[in-house]
Write an enzyme that holds these catalytic residues in place. Structure first.
Site: not given
Length: 192
Positions: A14, A127, A139, A150
Site C-alpha cells: 500500500k 527483508r 526491524r 499482524r
C-alpha cells in the site's frame, strides 16, 4: 480530485502504491502513523493531546484520529486523498463516511490489494535477512511470528471492511501479488 482507500494486509504494498499516486497525481497520502508522529511535534492543541496519550503508552482514540484527518482534509489537496491505514474497523469506516459527508467530500474507490499471506511472511523474513547481510539491524517486527500476528489482527479487525465497501458499491479488487508496475497500472485504470 479523487479520494481512495488502499486496503490490504501489512506488507501488501500500500505504501509503495501510495507514493506513486502522490508523485503522479499530486494526491495527499493520509497515513495515520505518519499523522500521529507529526502531531506529536506540531505544538497544536490536538498534537499536545496526542503526545500526552502516546507518552503514557496508550492508544489514541478513534475520535482523535478523525480529528487529525479532519485537519488534513481542511488543508485541501489538489489531487485528492489516499487513506492509508485508516479506516481499520467498521466504526472507523462509519466515522470517516460521516466526516466526508460533513465536508462535502466523497470516497471514490476502495482498492483491495489481494495477496498471499505466506508470501508476505517470506517477504519480511527475507527483508530481515537482507538487513543483517548489509550490516543493519532488522526491524523488530520482521519475523515470521510477528507477521502472522499482524495478519491475524488485520483479518479480525480490518477484513470486515471488504464486505462493507462491497455493499456500498465502491470496492475494487486487484492482484497485489503482481509486479509493482502491474499493480500501479491496475490502480491507475481503477482511478480513470
Amino acid at each position: 480530485m479523487t479520494n481512495i482507500i488502499l486496503l490490504g494486509p501489512p506488507g501488501a504494498g500500500k505504501g509503495t502504491q501510495a507514493a506513486h499516486l502522490v508523485g503522479s497525481r499530486n494526491m495527499t497520502q493520509l497515513s495515520t502513523g505518519d499523522m500521529l508522529r507529526e502531531a506529536q511535534t506540531s505544538g497544536t492543541e490536538m498534537g499536545k493531546k496526542v503526545a500526552a496519550i502516546m507518552a503514557e503508552g496508550k492508544l489514541v482514540t478513534d475520535q482523535i484520529v478523525i480529528g487529525l484527518i479532519r485537519e488534513k482534509l481542511q488543508e485541501g489537496s489538489e489531487g485528492g486523498f489516499i487513506f492509508d491505514g485508516f479506516p481499520r474497523t467498521l466504526p472507523q469506516a462509519d466515522a470517516l463516511e460521516k466526516l466526508l459527508t460533513e465536508m462535502d467530500l466523497k470516497l471514490d474507490s476502495v482498492v483491495e490489494m489481494q495477496v498471499d499471506d505466506e508470501v508476505l511472511v517470506e517477504r519480511v523474513v527475507n527483508r530481515a535477512a537482507e538487513a543483517r547481510a548489509a550490516g543493519k539491524e532488522p526491524r523488530a517486527d520482521d519475523t515470521a511470528d510477528a507477521m502472522r500476528t499482524r495478519l491475524m489482527e488485520y483479518y479480525k479487525k480490518t477484513s470486515p471492511l471488504i464486505g462493507y465497501y462491497y455493499a456500498k458499491g465502491n470496492l475494487q479488487r486487484l492482484d497485489g501479488m503482481a509486479s509493482i508496475d502491474e499493480v500501479r497500472k491496475s490502480i491507475d485504470w481503477i482511478m480513470g
